[in-house]
Design a protein around this motif. Structure first.
Motif, PDB file in Angstrom:
ATOM      1  N   ALA A  14       0.828  -1.200   0.000  1.00 56.19           N
ATOM      2  CA  ALA A  14       0.000   0.000   0.000  1.00 56.19           C
ATOM      3  C   ALA A  14       0.869   1.259   0.000  1.00 56.19           C
ATOM      4  O   ALA A  14       0.596   2.227  -0.720  1.00 56.19           O
ATOM      5  N   GLU A  15       1.927   1.258   0.803  1.00 57.91           N
ATOM      6  CA  GLU A  15       2.830   2.413   0.850  1.00 57.91           C
ATOM      7  C   GLU A  15       3.557   2.602  -0.477  1.00 57.91           C
ATOM      8  O   GLU A  15       3.755   3.735  -0.918  1.00 57.91           O
ATOM      9  N   GLU A  19       1.148   4.135  -2.935  1.00 58.03           N
ATOM     10  CA  GLU A  19       0.960   5.551  -2.603  1.00 58.03           C
ATOM     11  C   GLU A  19       2.152   6.380  -3.067  1.00 58.03           C
ATOM     12  O   GLU A  19       2.003   7.468  -3.629  1.00 58.03           O
ATOM     13  N   GLN A  33       2.332   9.413  -5.818  1.00 57.48           N
ATOM     14  CA  GLN A  33       2.853  10.727  -5.449  1.00 57.48           C
ATOM     15  C   GLN A  33       4.054  11.110  -6.306  1.00 57.48           C
ATOM     16  O   GLN A  33       4.203  12.266  -6.693  1.00 57.48           O
TER      17      GLN A  33
END
Length: 124
Positions: free
Chosen positions: A19-20, A23, A27
């Motif tokens: 998930a990180e 993300e 970004q």
């Protein structure tokens, strides 16, 4: 496949990592590091600000070195072309104590610092 769940955690470590990473990719999308870069005055000014915030501790405000090497001379340990400088900033030089800046700044800011270092220093 081994998954580790923390007590009281909704996600296992693997799921949290994925998930990180998703993300971070959203970004800071991957850039084509081999594409020609058009350097603008705005890019150089932003690169200088980033350099002054993040790099002077090791390379000094005049880019003459200290802990890190001199960036104004013709001797470039890891290569002095735009792409070589960008790669060094992005990946760092862990064995010499230089951080990998891409995860911290993201690729766009790394490119701005690269443009500044290349233009103001001794880059080839």
């Amino acid at each position: 496949e081994i998954g580790v769940r923390l007590v009281g955690s909704e996600m296992c470590i693997r799921d949290r990592y994925q998930a990180e990473m998703a993300e971070a990719e959203a970004q800071w999308p991957a850039m084509d590091m081999t594409a020609a870069v058009v350097v603008t005055e705005e890019m150089l000014a932003e690169g200088k600000d980033l350099y002054m915030t993040n790099c002077i501790g090791c390379h000094g405000p005049e880019m003459k070195g200290g802990i890190g090497p001199d960036l104004t001379d013709a001797e470039w340990v890891h290569g002095g072309t735009f792409n070589e400088i960008q790669n060094t900033i992005s990946k760092g030089v862990p064995e010499k104590g230089m951080l990998s800046w891409e995860p911290i700044l993201g690729p766009q800011k790394v490119q701005k610092v690269t443009a500044y270092v290349h233009a103001a220093g001794g880059g080839q």
